[in-house]
Scaffold this motif. Structure first.
Motif, PDB file in Angstrom:
ATOM      1  N   ILE A  66       0.854  -1.173   0.000  1.00 39.39           N
ATOM      2  CA  ILE A  66       0.000   0.000   0.000  1.00 39.39           C
ATOM      3  C   ILE A  66       0.894   1.227   0.000  1.00 39.39           C
ATOM      4  CG2 ILE A  66      -0.282   0.036   2.523  1.00 39.39           C
ATOM      5  CD1 ILE A  66      -3.064   0.907   0.022  1.00 39.39           C
ATOM      6  N   TRP A  67       0.745   2.056  -1.015  1.00 39.72           N
ATOM      7  CA  TRP A  67       1.572   3.252  -1.200  1.00 39.72           C
ATOM      8  C   TRP A  67       0.728   4.490  -0.918  1.00 39.72           C
ATOM      9  CZ3 TRP A  67       6.665   2.953  -3.303  1.00 39.72           C
ATOM     10  CH2 TRP A  67       7.056   1.679  -3.723  1.00 39.72           C
ATOM     11  N   TYR A  68       1.135   5.275   0.056  1.00 39.36           N
ATOM     12  CA  TYR A  68       0.487   6.555   0.307  1.00 39.36           C
ATOM     13  C   TYR A  68       1.258   7.642  -0.428  1.00 39.36           C
ATOM     14  CZ  TYR A  68      -2.219   4.222   3.907  1.00 39.36           C
ATOM     15  OH  TYR A  68      -3.066   3.362   4.574  1.00 39.36           O
ATOM     16  N   LYS A  69       0.531   8.488  -1.128  1.00 43.12           N
ATOM     17  CA  LYS A  69       1.160   9.525  -1.940  1.00 43.12           C
ATOM     18  C   LYS A  69       1.490  10.735  -1.068  1.00 43.12           C
ATOM     19  CE  LYS A  69      -1.429   7.755  -5.874  1.00 43.12           C
ATOM     20  NZ  LYS A  69      -2.467   8.026  -6.901  1.00 43.12           N
ATOM     21  N   VAL A  70       2.344  10.479  -0.106  1.00 43.01           N
ATOM     22  CA  VAL A  70       2.806  11.511   0.817  1.00 43.01           C
ATOM     23  C   VAL A  70       4.149  11.064   1.372  1.00 43.01           C
ATOM     24  CG1 VAL A  70       1.579  10.454   2.765  1.00 43.01           C
ATOM     25  CG2 VAL A  70       2.232  12.865   2.869  1.00 43.01           C
ATOM     26  N   GLY A  71       5.034  12.010   1.567  1.00 41.19           N
ATOM     27  CA  GLY A  71       6.346  11.690   2.117  1.00 41.19           C
ATOM     28  C   GLY A  71       6.899  12.855   2.905  1.00 41.19           C
ATOM     29  N   ALA A  72       8.192  12.804   3.150  1.00 38.30           N
ATOM     30  CA  ALA A  72       8.825  13.812   3.990  1.00 38.30           C
ATOM     31  C   ALA A  72       8.769  15.206   3.386  1.00 38.30           C
ATOM     32  CB  ALA A  72      10.277  13.412   4.265  1.00 38.30           C
ATOM     33  N   ALA A  73       8.656  15.312   2.075  1.00 40.56           N
ATOM     34  CA  ALA A  73       8.596  16.637   1.449  1.00 40.56           C
ATOM     35  C   ALA A  73       7.229  17.296   1.600  1.00 40.56           C
ATOM     36  CB  ALA A  73       8.954  16.526  -0.040  1.00 40.56           C
ATOM     37  N   ASP A  74       6.271  16.589   2.190  1.00 40.03           N
ATOM     38  CA  ASP A  74       4.921  17.136   2.373  1.00 40.03           C
ATOM     39  C   ASP A  74       4.638  17.513   3.819  1.00 40.03           C
ATOM     40  OD1 ASP A  74       4.045  16.574  -0.413  1.00 40.03           O
ATOM     41  OD2 ASP A  74       4.352  14.500   0.211  1.00 40.03           O
ATOM     42  N   GLU A  75       5.661  17.516   4.652  1.00 36.11           N
ATOM     43  CA  GLU A  75       5.466  17.798   6.068  1.00 36.11           C
ATOM     44  C   GLU A  75       5.233  19.280   6.339  1.00 36.11           C
ATOM     45  OE1 GLU A  75       8.437  14.215   7.609  1.00 36.11           O
ATOM     46  OE2 GLU A  75       9.213  16.214   7.194  1.00 36.11           O
ATOM     47  N   PRO A  76       4.461  19.610   7.374  1.00 37.88           N
ATOM     48  CA  PRO A  76       4.297  21.023   7.745  1.00 37.88           C
ATOM     49  C   PRO A  76       5.636  21.617   8.175  1.00 37.88           C
ATOM     50  CG  PRO A  76       2.659  19.631   8.833  1.00 37.88           C
ATOM     51  CD  PRO A  76       3.667  18.710   8.221  1.00 37.88           C
ATOM     52  N   VAL A 121       6.884   9.329  -0.961  1.00 35.34           N
ATOM     53  CA  VAL A 121       5.944   8.241  -0.698  1.00 35.34           C
ATOM     54  C   VAL A 121       6.203   7.626   0.669  1.00 35.34           C
ATOM     55  CG1 VAL A 121       5.704   7.665  -3.155  1.00 35.34           C
ATOM     56  CG2 VAL A 121       7.438   6.493  -1.770  1.00 35.34           C
ATOM     57  N   THR A 122       5.167   6.962   1.174  1.00 31.76           N
ATOM     58  CA  THR A 122       5.307   6.095   2.343  1.00 31.76           C
ATOM     59  C   THR A 122       4.633   4.777   1.981  1.00 31.76           C
ATOM     60  OG1 THR A 122       5.108   8.044   3.771  1.00 31.76           O
ATOM     61  CG2 THR A 122       4.951   5.882   4.816  1.00 31.76           C
ATOM     62  N   ALA A 123       5.339   3.666   2.151  1.00 33.13           N
ATOM     63  CA  ALA A 123       4.821   2.383   1.690  1.00 33.13           C
ATOM     64  C   ALA A 123       4.909   1.327   2.782  1.00 33.13           C
ATOM     65  CB  ALA A 123       5.586   1.911   0.448  1.00 33.13           C
ATOM     66  N   TYR A 124       3.922   0.442   2.792  1.00 31.18           N
ATOM     67  CA  TYR A 124       3.848  -0.674   3.740  1.00 31.18           C
ATOM     68  C   TYR A 124       3.629  -1.946   2.922  1.00 31.18           C
ATOM     69  CZ  TYR A 124       2.896   3.278   6.824  1.00 31.18           C
ATOM     70  OH  TYR A 124       2.969   4.479   7.491  1.00 31.18           O
ATOM     71  N   PHE A 125       4.308  -3.021   3.262  1.00 29.90           N
ATOM     72  CA  PHE A 125       4.173  -4.217   2.433  1.00 29.90           C
ATOM     73  C   PHE A 125       4.232  -5.490   3.264  1.00 29.90           C
ATOM     74  CE2 PHE A 125       8.631  -2.973   2.476  1.00 29.90           C
ATOM     75  CZ  PHE A 125       9.319  -4.161   2.710  1.00 29.90           C
ATOM     76  N   GLN A 126       3.584  -6.516   2.717  1.00 26.13           N
ATOM     77  CA  GLN A 126       3.590  -7.849   3.302  1.00 26.13           C
ATOM     78  C   GLN A 126       3.795  -8.875   2.182  1.00 26.13           C
ATOM     79  OE1 GLN A 126       0.376  -6.075   3.697  1.00 26.13           O
ATOM     80  NE2 GLN A 126       1.396  -4.860   5.283  1.00 26.13           N
ATOM     81  N   ASP A 142      -7.728  -1.771   7.861  1.00 26.41           N
ATOM     82  CA  ASP A 142      -8.102  -1.367   9.212  1.00 26.41           C
ATOM     83  C   ASP A 142      -7.229  -0.219   9.707  1.00 26.41           C
ATOM     84  OD1 ASP A 142      -9.266  -1.482  11.840  1.00 26.41           O
ATOM     85  OD2 ASP A 142      -7.568  -2.703  12.480  1.00 26.41           O
ATOM     86  N   ARG A 143      -5.904  -0.344   9.515  1.00 24.57           N
ATOM     87  CA  ARG A 143      -5.049   0.716  10.055  1.00 24.57           C
ATOM     88  C   ARG A 143      -5.011   1.952   9.160  1.00 24.57           C
ATOM     89  NH1 ARG A 143       1.300  -1.283   9.914  1.00 24.57           N
ATOM     90  NH2 ARG A 143       1.443  -1.844   7.704  1.00 24.57           N
ATOM     91  N   MET A 144      -5.570   1.877   7.954  1.00 24.38           N
ATOM     92  CA  MET A 144      -5.689   3.086   7.141  1.00 24.38           C
ATOM     93  C   MET A 144      -6.648   4.081   7.782  1.00 24.38           C
ATOM     94  SD  MET A 144      -7.021   3.583   3.186  1.00 24.38           S
ATOM     95  CE  MET A 144      -5.521   3.109   2.342  1.00 24.38           C
ATOM     96  N   ALA A 145      -7.637   3.576   8.526  1.00 24.55           N
ATOM     97  CA  ALA A 145      -8.676   4.461   9.059  1.00 24.55           C
ATOM     98  C   ALA A 145      -8.805   4.443  10.578  1.00 24.55           C
ATOM     99  CB  ALA A 145     -10.034   4.080   8.451  1.00 24.55           C
ATOM    100  N   ASN A 146      -8.251   3.454  11.242  1.00 21.75           N
ATOM    101  CA  ASN A 146      -8.571   3.259  12.661  1.00 21.75           C
ATOM    102  C   ASN A 146      -7.354   3.221  13.578  1.00 21.75           C
ATOM    103  OD1 ASN A 146     -11.430   2.871  12.064  1.00 21.75           O
ATOM    104  ND2 ASN A 146     -10.832   0.881  11.211  1.00 21.75           N
ATOM    105  N   LEU A 147      -6.307   3.908  13.235  1.00 19.91           N
ATOM    106  CA  LEU A 147      -5.109   3.923  14.073  1.00 19.91           C
ATOM    107  C   LEU A 147      -5.417   4.512  15.443  1.00 19.91           C
ATOM    108  CD1 LEU A 147      -1.995   3.470  14.201  1.00 19.91           C
ATOM    109  CD2 LEU A 147      -1.758   5.842  13.422  1.00 19.91           C
ATOM    110  N   ASN A 221      -8.358   7.611  -1.239  1.00 14.87           N
ATOM    111  CA  ASN A 221      -8.166   8.417  -2.448  1.00 14.87           C
ATOM    112  C   ASN A 221      -6.813   9.113  -2.488  1.00 14.87           C
ATOM    113  OD1 ASN A 221      -9.380   9.805  -0.248  1.00 14.87           O
ATOM    114  ND2 ASN A 221      -9.889  11.550  -1.561  1.00 14.87           N
ATOM    115  N   ASN A 222      -5.921   8.764  -1.558  1.00 16.86           N
ATOM    116  CA  ASN A 222      -4.538   9.238  -1.624  1.00 16.86           C
ATOM    117  C   ASN A 222      -3.577   8.046  -1.561  1.00 16.86           C
ATOM    118  OD1 ASN A 222      -2.723  11.488  -1.788  1.00 16.86           O
ATOM    119  ND2 ASN A 222      -2.162  11.151   0.340  1.00 16.86           N
ATOM    120  N   ALA A 223      -4.057   6.881  -2.030  1.00 13.01           N
ATOM    121  CA  ALA A 223      -3.259   5.664  -1.895  1.00 13.01           C
ATOM    122  C   ALA A 223      -3.339   4.814  -3.152  1.00 13.01           C
ATOM    123  CB  ALA A 223      -3.727   4.859  -0.683  1.00 13.01           C
ATOM    124  N   LEU A 224      -2.353   3.942  -3.264  1.00 12.57           N
ATOM    125  CA  LEU A 224      -2.258   2.973  -4.360  1.00 12.57           C
ATOM    126  C   LEU A 224      -2.028   1.598  -3.750  1.00 12.57           C
ATOM    127  CD1 LEU A 224      -1.619   1.972  -7.334  1.00 12.57           C
ATOM    128  CD2 LEU A 224       0.744   2.683  -6.880  1.00 12.57           C
TER     129      LEU A 224
END
Length: 474
Positions: A66-76, A121-126, A142-147, A221-224
């Protein structure tokens, strides 16, 4: 010889593509709204989740990413390291999964898992047996929405990351130099901020920072979702609808917003003396476009140029500095081509005994200048292209490499068609194209040179120099 090799590689590539074509055409029509190519099937769920399926039936194993289209360059601003921090915290748990049990559950099911954070990007894999895919997909959704995070979990993990930074960066002179070179290369763009974060900003991160970043960017809608292995697209779609498909889209996503890098006017230098350094080294970075940001054909030409100039023991830099002149113990380079906004060209040399930094830098400059002024030969180009095409064929044999390759490119704005047409684009590169990109991007004003010199250790009575690693720590 090389023409024969290239022909054989082209033939083998064609056979592999044909095999993928036959396999995917048989299943593509079963998935409504899907877009199929000879290798993959792509579709989008109603909540915006992009899904890519790479069938590979050679073994009953599946890789899920699961790839989230966000990384360190998107931090506040002022919260550097929060993307990487959140990656760690994603393993803490939800109401359904107890804290710290995510990876243990994967392991109990015979699988393995991990994650990584990049600037983009931030990615998690199994990687699991085929029949365990429903389990890990449900867990990931589950952890995409319920952390769920406690203040204690956050405080403990923050200490882990600060220790990680101390061991990997603060206690490693080469990492310190590279971090400072990146900060000099990118004066405005956030690629100049380290992915792990500046220590003083990481120390101030808290639970609210993590949850705010999570709620802003972690949404379907921000993930692949990439699933590669012994699966069919229709069964993946069914599983994805039952898990990720139940999650609502994020209505507040407005794309990435990053300040552009201003035009550079002068070359920069970073010099570091450190008693912990092994040998003297010289490094050079140049700003250059990535595959996602380059004009048509430029990234392919840069790829081939760096292969010829700096990659491996047959490269120009290695042959001249190490073999012929014996001024370096090692030399090489790379092309960072996978970023969303920009990439970089990198050269390095590790000095031989009794060679000064000025001598080593001058020798490196000669190789780069020759590349810029005279380009490469057709024989150079043919060899580099044949090597790349061979690697492309071999990559098709690795389920996890294909999942990562497609995932990274698509998560940084490229299309499946652009990924798959790469071999054909590579074949079109000419020696003139390489000469043009060398003259355009190997420009002094767009460069940063880094020098690392072992300083005399002035400590006495067995005392360690400042920031030295503790005894026994690697």
């Amino acid at each position: 010889m090389f023409d024969q090799l290239a022909g054989a590689l082209d033939a083998r590539t064609g056979l592999i593509l044909a095999a993928f074509s036959l396999a995917s055409m048989a299943v593509a029509v079963a998935v409504d709204g899907a877009r199929a190519t000879p290798r993959v099937v792509e579709f989008t769920l109603g909540n915006g989740l992009q899904v890519l399926v790479i069938p590979d039936h050679r073994a009953p194993v599946v890789t899920q990413m699961i790839w989230y289209k966000v990384g360190a360059a998107d931090e506040p601003p002022g919260s550097s390291g929060i993307a990487h921090f959140l990656e760690h915290l994603m393993f803490k748990g939800t109401d359904a999964i107890p804290p710290g049990q995510f990876s243990k559950i994967v392991a109990k099911n015979g699988g393995e898992d991990n994650a990584f954070t990049n600037h983009d990007v931030t990615a998690y894999f199994q990687r699991v047996a085929k029949d365990r895919l429903p389990t890990v997909m449900a867990m990931e959704a589950d952890r995409m929405a319920n952390l769920r995070l406690s203040k204690e979990d956050v405080a403990t993990e923050r200490d882990v990351i600060l220790e990680e930074r101390r061991s990997r960066v603060d206690n490693d002179p080469s990492s310190i130099l590279q971090e400072q070179m990146m900060a000099a290369l990118y004066t405005k763009h956030p690629y100049g901020i380290p992915i792990i974060g500046w220590a003083h900003e990481v120390a101030a991160l808290d639970r609210d920072d993590a949850l705010s970043f999570y709620k802003r960017f972690y949404a379907p809608n921000n993930a692949l979702l990439v699933v590669a292995g012994d699966v069919e697209p229709d069964e993946v779609r069914k599983l994805a609808e039952e898990t990720f498909g139940k999650l609502p889209p994020h209505g507040g996503l407005n794309g990435r917003s990053r300040p552009p890098e201003p035009e550079h006017q002068a070359p920069l230098r970073v010099e570091l003396e450190d008693a912990r350094a092994g040998r003297m080294t010289v490094q050079r970075y140049y700003l250059a476009p990535s595959y996602a940001s380059a004009a048509p054909g430029e990234a392919e030409a840069l790829d081939l140029m760096m292969r010829i100039a700096a990659i491996g023991s047959v490269s120009r830099l290695y042959k001249r500095l190490v073999i012929e002149q014996k001024k370096a113990a090692s030399a090489g380079g790379w092309y960072s081509d996978s970023a969303l906004d920009t990439g970089r060209l990198a050269f390095y040399a590790i000095g031989a005994e009794k060679v000064s930094p000025a001598e080593l830098e001058a020798a490196m400059d000669v190789v780069i200048a020759d590349l810029r002024e005279h380009g490469v030969t057709q024989a150079d180009l043919d060899r580099a292209r044949s090597a790349f095409l061979a690697e492309f064929v071999y990559a098709n044999d690795s389920q996890s490499r294909m999942a990562r390759h497609y995932g990274w490119r698509l998560a940084t704005g490229m299309t499946v068609e652009e990924v798959e047409s790469w071999p054909e684009r590579l074949k079109k590169v000419t020696v003139g194209d390489i000469r043009d990109v060398a003259r355009k991007y190997l420009v002094d004003k767009n460069s940063v040179t880094g020098i690392l010199v072992p300083a005399p250790d002035k400590t006495r009575n067995g005392e360690q120099p400042p920031h030295a690693p503790s005894p026994g720590r690697s």
